[in-house]
Design a protein around this motif. Structure first.
Motif, short mmCIF file in Angstrom:
data_model
loop_
_atom_site.label_atom_id
_atom_site.label_comp_id
_atom_site.label_asym_id
_atom_site.label_seq_id
_atom_site.Cartn_x
_atom_site.Cartn_y
_atom_site.Cartn_z
N LEU A 235 0.83 -1.20 0.00
CA LEU A 235 0.00 0.00 0.00
C LEU A 235 0.87 1.25 0.00
CD1 LEU A 235 -2.65 -0.91 2.74
CD2 LEU A 235 -3.04 -0.85 0.27
N SER A 236 0.39 2.28 -0.65
CA SER A 236 1.04 3.58 -0.55
C SER A 236 0.71 4.21 0.80
CB SER A 236 0.56 4.50 -1.67
OG SER A 236 -0.78 4.92 -1.42
N MET A 237 1.23 5.41 1.06
CA MET A 237 0.91 6.09 2.30
C MET A 237 -0.51 6.64 2.30
SD MET A 237 3.43 5.44 4.12
CE MET A 237 3.12 6.44 5.57
N LEU A 238 -1.20 6.52 1.18
CA LEU A 238 -2.62 6.85 1.12
C LEU A 238 -3.47 5.63 1.44
CD1 LEU A 238 -2.48 8.87 -2.21
CD2 LEU A 238 -2.35 9.76 0.12
N GLU A 239 -2.79 4.53 1.80
CA GLU A 239 -3.43 3.25 2.09
C GLU A 239 -4.24 2.76 0.89
OE1 GLU A 239 -4.62 2.52 6.29
OE2 GLU A 239 -4.45 4.70 6.47
N ALA A 240 -3.72 3.08 -0.29
CA ALA A 240 -4.27 2.62 -1.57
C ALA A 240 -3.12 2.01 -2.36
CB ALA A 240 -4.89 3.79 -2.33
N ARG A 241 -3.41 1.51 -3.57
CA ARG A 241 -2.36 0.95 -4.40
C ARG A 241 -1.58 2.07 -5.10
NH1 ARG A 241 0.53 -2.78 -4.34
NH2 ARG A 241 0.50 -3.34 -6.55
N PRO A 242 -0.27 1.88 -5.31
CA PRO A 242 0.53 2.89 -6.01
C PRO A 242 0.12 3.00 -7.48
CG PRO A 242 1.92 1.29 -4.86
CD PRO A 242 0.54 0.74 -4.86
N THR A 243 0.25 4.19 -8.03
CA THR A 243 -0.02 4.41 -9.45
C THR A 243 1.26 4.25 -10.26
OG1 THR A 243 0.44 6.77 -9.32
CG2 THR A 243 -1.83 6.08 -8.89
N GLU A 244 1.08 4.02 -11.57
CA GLU A 244 2.21 4.00 -12.49
C GLU A 244 2.93 5.36 -12.45
OE1 GLU A 244 3.25 1.46 -14.28
OE2 GLU A 244 1.60 0.05 -13.96
N THR A 245 2.16 6.42 -12.32
CA THR A 245 2.73 7.77 -12.29
C THR A 245 3.65 7.94 -11.09
OG1 THR A 245 0.76 8.63 -13.37
CG2 THR A 245 2.17 10.23 -12.25
N ALA A 246 3.25 7.45 -9.94
CA ALA A 246 4.09 7.55 -8.75
C ALA A 246 5.39 6.79 -8.95
CB ALA A 246 3.35 7.04 -7.53
N MET A 247 5.32 5.64 -9.60
CA MET A 247 6.54 4.88 -9.89
C MET A 247 7.46 5.66 -10.81
SD MET A 247 7.41 2.06 -8.55
CE MET A 247 8.58 1.62 -9.83
N ALA A 248 6.89 6.27 -11.86
CA ALA A 248 7.69 7.04 -12.81
C ALA A 248 8.32 8.25 -12.12
CB ALA A 248 6.83 7.48 -13.99
N ILE A 249 7.56 8.89 -11.24
CA ILE A 249 8.08 10.03 -10.49
C ILE A 249 9.26 9.60 -9.60
CG2 ILE A 249 7.53 11.58 -8.56
CD1 ILE A 249 4.75 11.92 -9.84
N GLY A 250 9.11 8.47 -8.93
CA GLY A 250 10.19 7.96 -8.09
C GLY A 250 11.45 7.67 -8.89
N ALA A 251 11.28 7.07 -10.05
CA ALA A 251 12.44 6.76 -10.90
C ALA A 251 13.13 8.04 -11.37
CB ALA A 251 12.00 5.91 -12.09
N LEU A 252 12.34 9.04 -11.76
CA LEU A 252 12.92 10.32 -12.19
C LEU A 252 13.63 11.01 -11.03
CD1 LEU A 252 13.31 12.52 -14.33
CD2 LEU A 252 11.06 13.45 -13.67
N CYS A 253 13.09 10.90 -9.85
CA CYS A 253 13.69 11.49 -8.66
C CYS A 253 15.11 10.94 -8.46
CB CYS A 253 12.82 11.19 -7.44
SG CYS A 253 13.43 11.87 -5.89
N ALA A 254 15.25 9.62 -8.50
CA ALA A 254 16.57 9.00 -8.33
C ALA A 254 17.52 9.43 -9.45
CB ALA A 254 16.44 7.49 -8.27
N LYS A 255 17.03 9.43 -10.67
CA LYS A 255 17.86 9.79 -11.83
C LYS A 255 18.40 11.22 -11.69
CE LYS A 255 17.63 10.00 -16.93
NZ LYS A 255 17.94 11.41 -17.14
#
Length: 433
Positions: A235-255
């Motif tokens: 679960l995300s911190m919204l207690e829901a499932r993560p979105t594809e967008t959140a994953m892409a944002i996380g990857a861009l953050c690290a990059k």
């Protein structure tokens, strides 16, 4: 250094006094799964992403706050909560902007903990003033206090972050303490701040350590979100499932951090923003904020939260520095459990941390592994964090201890190979433990 009063760390020697939250994401998005132990997606659990409607970043934007408040929110009367240093450094320019756009204001100084008592005091001052918005100017604790005040007053919030040390400014979350500084828990809100503004000229002058600490917090975003995303029970911190967008944002953050961090530190040394600083501030603040909340946390932040309960760690490290140890421990844990690629990822992350000055071993973290009381507290508190169980395997105290000790061993090897000059430059030496 000038903003040190705005960085209040919780006192772990005081009793934990929990309080019921006024709002729950789980009750909205996942009413059945949020009641499970451990929490998990219930029937028809959706994917959810939250974000501020407006994120504004750039050098010397403080005097433009009046225009943003007027044009974006249509407000004519605001309350402003500001840290003591900001009364002389930033308030004059801000209020000139208010005057230029016909906005009246009342200013209160934030100089303590984001406590319920402080919130009630501010609400009592402002609830009959007819405020149309609240403007918070300071670091994470000032913003956290203002979030709850704005929620209770039912007015929009403009969160002006003067540090890039954590990903808190964009989140719909406050961490609350007692007046004395004991941790009380979190408050979550239906939406993020209406406007988040970051003046990168201020960030460039704020000092290297806070920015580097933000690197630790932000770098963990992608790896934790991936763990939640790949685990169908995560679960995300919204207690829901993560979105594809959140994953892409996380990857861009690290990059963006991998590619720009070291050049950005040159801007801080010169106290002059450059494009690299602009990118890492966006990563630390916007991308990490969206990524952690809508992507999710896992063992890394559970370890960081537990480290803050160890006195020697709590007294010497900032949040993002604790997260750095948490991420190295999480990658080690996932490697132990056979998740692919984690060994190479540990190496990449540890090399990055070593270059920018983040801790890579327990000595850097002021944590004595021979202190059994500290170890017992650490493993217990790690396990108590609900998001620790977003890992795709059972997490036990034995696994936590095995992982942190193995991560420490590998971290010492990194120090032997690459040195720790960047860490020493920030911390002025090494832990004596």
């Amino acid at each position: 250094l000038a903003q040190v009063t705005d960085w209040l760390k919780p006192r772990r020697d005081l009793e934990f006094v929990p309080v019921a939250m006024a709002f729950s994401h789980g009750e909205v998005y996942n009413p059945h799964g949020c009641k499970c132990m451990p929490r998990m997606p219930g029937d028809n659990c959706p994917k959810v992403l939250v974000a501020p409607p407006h994120y504004i970043q750039g050098p010397n934007i403080m005097p433009s706050l009046g225009r943003y408040v007027s044009k974006l929110l249509g407000c004519r009367k605001v309350g402003m909560l500001i840290i003591p240093f900001g009364r002389s450094a930033w308030e004059p320019g801000i209020v000139e902007g208010f005057k230029d756009h016909g906005i009246s204001w009342d200013v209160q100084t934030f100089d303590g903990a984001p406590s319920y008592e402080a919130v009630d005091h501010l609400v009592g001052i402002w609830e009959k003033e007819g405020l149309e918005a609240l403007v918070a100017v300071g670091g994470g604790t000032c913003g956290d206090c203002a979030k709850l005040v704005a929620f209770k007053l039912k007015v929009p919030l403009v969160n002006v972050s003067t540090l890039a040390a954590t990903d808190a400014p964009c989140s719909a979350l406050s961490i609350m303490y007692t007046v004395e500084g004991a941790y009380r828990g979190g408050e979550v809100y239906p939406q993020s701040p209406n406007i988040v503004a970051v003046d990168t000229a201020v960030i460039a002058s704020a000092g290297k350590r806070s920015l580097v600490s933000g690197f630790g917090d932000a770098m963990s975003t992608y790896y934790e979100a991936r763990t939640c995303y790949e685990n169908p029970k995560g679960l995300s911190m919204l207690e829901a499932r993560p979105t594809e967008t959140a994953m892409a944002i996380g990857a861009l953050c690290a990059k963006m951090l991998y590619e720009n961090a070291q050049e950005a530190l040159l801007a801080v040394e010169a106290k002059q923003p450059n494009e690299a600083l602009e990118k890492v501030v966006e990563a630390n603040t916007l991308l990490s904020g969206l990524g952690f909340e809508s992507g999710g946390l896992s063992a890394s932040h559970a370890v960081a939260q537990a480290l803050s309960w160890v006195h020697s760690v709590h007294d010497n490290l900032m949040h993002g520095e604790m997260v750095a140890i948490g991420l190295l421990t999480m990658l080690t844990m996932e490697d132990i459990k056979g998740l692919p690629g984690r060994k190479d990822e540990y190496r990449k992350v540890a090399e990055f941390f070593s270059k920018v000055g983040l801790p890579v071993c327990l000595k850097h973290a002021f944590f004595d592994p021979n202190d059994q009381k500290a170890i017992d507290t650490f493993t217990r508190v790690t396990l108590d964090q609900w998001f620790c169980h977003n890992e795709p395997f059972p997490v036990s105290e034995d696994l936590i201890l095995q992982s942190v000790m193995e991560a420490d061993k590998k971290g010492k090897a990194i120090v032997s190979e690459l040195g720790d000059a960047a860490y020493r430059a920030i911390h002025g030496g090494l832990s004596k433990i």
